[in-house]
Design an enzyme around this catalytic site. Sequence first.
Site, PDB file in Angstrom:
ATOM      1  CG  ASP A  58      -0.338  -0.337   2.498  1.00 53.22           C
ATOM      2  OD1 ASP A  58       0.891  -0.469   2.566  1.00 53.22           O
ATOM      3  OD2 ASP A  58      -1.079  -0.457   3.488  1.00 53.22           O
ATOM      4  CG  ASP A 467       2.815   1.050  11.557  1.00 56.19           C
ATOM      5  OD1 ASP A 467       2.465   1.833  12.452  1.00 56.19           O
ATOM      6  OD2 ASP A 467       2.348   1.069  10.417  1.00 56.19           O
TER       7      ASP A 467
END
Length: 840
Positions: A58, A467
């Site tokens: 993405d 993340d």
Amino acid sequence: MRASFLLTVTVATFSRLACAVNSQAYNWKNVRIGGGGGFIPGIVFNEKQQGLAYARTDIGGAYRLNADHSWKPLLDSVDSDNWNHWGIDALATDPVDPNRLYLAVGMYTNSWDPNNGAILISNDYGDTFTSSPLPFKVGGNMAGRGMGERIAVDPHSNNILYYGARSGNGLYKSVNFGATWTKVTNFPSAGTFIPDPNDVYEYNNIIIGFSWITFDSTTGTNGSPTPRIFVGVANKGESNIFVSENAGATWTAVAGQDTTFLPHKGVLSPSENTLYVTYSDGAGPYDGTAGAVWKYHIPTSTWTNITPVSGGDLYFGFGGLAVDLQVPGTIMVAALNSWWPDGQIFRSTDSGATWSPLWSWNGYPNLQKHYSYDNSGAPWTGPNYPNTNPGTLQIGWMMEALVIDPFNSNHWLYGTGATMYGGFDLKKWDTIHNVTLEVLADGIEETSVRGLISPPTGANLLSGVADCNGFVHDNLDTPRPASYSNPTWMTSQDLDYAGNQPMNIVRVGAGDEETKQVAISSNSGASWSIHYGAPDGVHGGKVALSANADTILWRTEGNGVMVSQYQSTFTAVASLPSDAAIASDKKANAIFYGASGSTFYISTNSGQTFTSQGTLGSSTTARDVLVNPGVTGDVWVSTDAGLFHSTNSGATFTSISGVAEAWSIGFGAPASTGGYPALFAAADIQGKGYFRSDDAGVNWVKINDAAHGFGVISANVLTGDPRIYGRVYLGTNGRGIFYGDATGTQPPNTATATPTSSIPPITSNPPVTSNPPVTSNPPITSNPPVTSNPPPVTSSAPPSTPTVGPWGQCGGQGYTGPTVCAAGSTCTVNNPWYSQCLPN
Ligand SMILES: *[C@@H]1O[C@H](CO)[C@@H](O)[C@H](O)[C@H]1NC(C)=O
């Protein structure tokens, strides 16, 4: 602003550098974190050529599978001007000419991405691409990106392609191998589902649109358009699967379909004349609390509900859907998100009549795992993943991509929110019901990198990674065993080392947790301790550690500038603007620097107070302050108006000629012992790129090439290596960390040799667009505070907030429902996107 800056600089100064900047060849390689590091929404095998497969991400482009099961990145040429091409919303590999590959690219369909999308077309398996622009935006990092694939090639007439757009833009068709596209005007629906019409971030308030396109290859003959085409659309409560029986001349809703949920995948089993469909109640990839699996037997027009679980066991939607093309009736589906106790995958060998799971309960709370687990490809992930509930979610989450190799029933792959798993013994599921799960994401590096430092001692590189927390890179070429521990945060935002005691490091987190977000290490990041003087919940920004390691200056995200000496409680620094770039002097312990707008600041009292110094030309945004590690007061500032140098602690600055704009800057080892440190800059020097100067900014060489664009320049971070001349580390927003070493001959200097004639100043720079957000996740909403115990329930008044029953969701990014658990259960954070009421 740049125009007025140009007017104040003599034309002669500019024309000295007006000839093309010389380039020096660099060898660029990924610093291996290993195993992905982000969401893998799509994996597609070619059905004609054995071993050919692609994965899409993405925020980090697409990859092709190598023969050794590693992955090769295909879009490293993407540079700052077409950064949105790293968002891949759909991928198709041609079933007739396997060399042909199509990618629908574009990052966001809202204002975060100023550019329209495109279809990238390759005739050489993705080694090179041409671009066919689309007249609208494409959302590779939007909600619903794991649905798919929303682009497809006609298996009988491969000049024909369909692409289903987002945002209500409709269905598009090409008849010339993707070169041009026209809207299919007679298609009945452009999609109506909007995840959250009231989303203040303008991220979830947009129509998802199409979800998948599937040709029925059993109809038609080679050379003629395939008659039957199924199309899935993200609609709920109205028809969402449509079919054409006449190669797209007319379309109708498939009769008898269930419209309760959104169709995420529609995969054909040709040998069974059956279309399998997975559904979820949300668009994904983070959500899903209910769903279904159906099959549609085409010859008899019969729908059958084959959902593997029901009742209380059905607490998730379904995403990934795989059909074994070699074994009719063997299919697999993935729970899109089973946040607790772990992700789940189901397999059927009888066309969905019965299913077996990847794990089952073996007397609560014990799991019977029908797999062995091998995360050696990325030891930092799996049970070590830095979510706040370590040890859970081994199998994964956000499981939209699930495929079985069409040439090998034992070989399978699936994508998660953090990596890609798979294995080579899948048929053992049907015999001993035990398979091997391996991390199979070697070569995929799709992290968003926030901070990099290269201290003169200890590990050569330490990173802050979105993340994935961040890592000590004491080896650049092997997967990281673990991210930083104790404290472990989802995201480490920035780091600094102490100039005189460089084993001392400070690290700040990006605030996914309501905890103290400052950590210190005295052994180059091997171990850490929490700074207890940090306020709870304050996070992000930039951090600077004083030369002797006793003082931390912190420009927080949204809470101003703070300072702490000797680990005391952080106090506000009012004399430095809240958006300031900051740095510590690497020699003089009491000195810190700051810059904001066009003003430079200095503190000589350990950051207690700052006074303004010289000005930075016509700058409106000061980005980086960089301090010569060997010379107090030798400072550089990168701004939207160029690059500025001071040798008197910022009293006066020289603007570096030829640098129109600069972003991240860093020092490396000098070209010769005792020389000025090599200066690296992400800059606009007759075009955006990455540059090195060995003589304090007089001469520059460009060090990146057309094959290495590194995406959006404003999000990237870089530093040189003070121990290795020429070495630079470059952190990207979606393709992980690279390191580059000079391999080519140093080009001759040009700055003083070029005649000062005639070439006009640069005037054609594109306007500065607003930067895209630097994360693969949707914007961070303020999480509801997670209490470790439910608040006391008083008998005098009912609780004013509704409570959540056992197993219900009680928090997470984007979650807006009740956060209080019913008595007897506790709201427990599984990860930033999901908290759940677990029974006490
Ligand atoms: C599957 O194999 C692994 C590794 O040998 C083992 O730990 C696990 O218990 C097995 N699962 C079952 C259900 O037998």
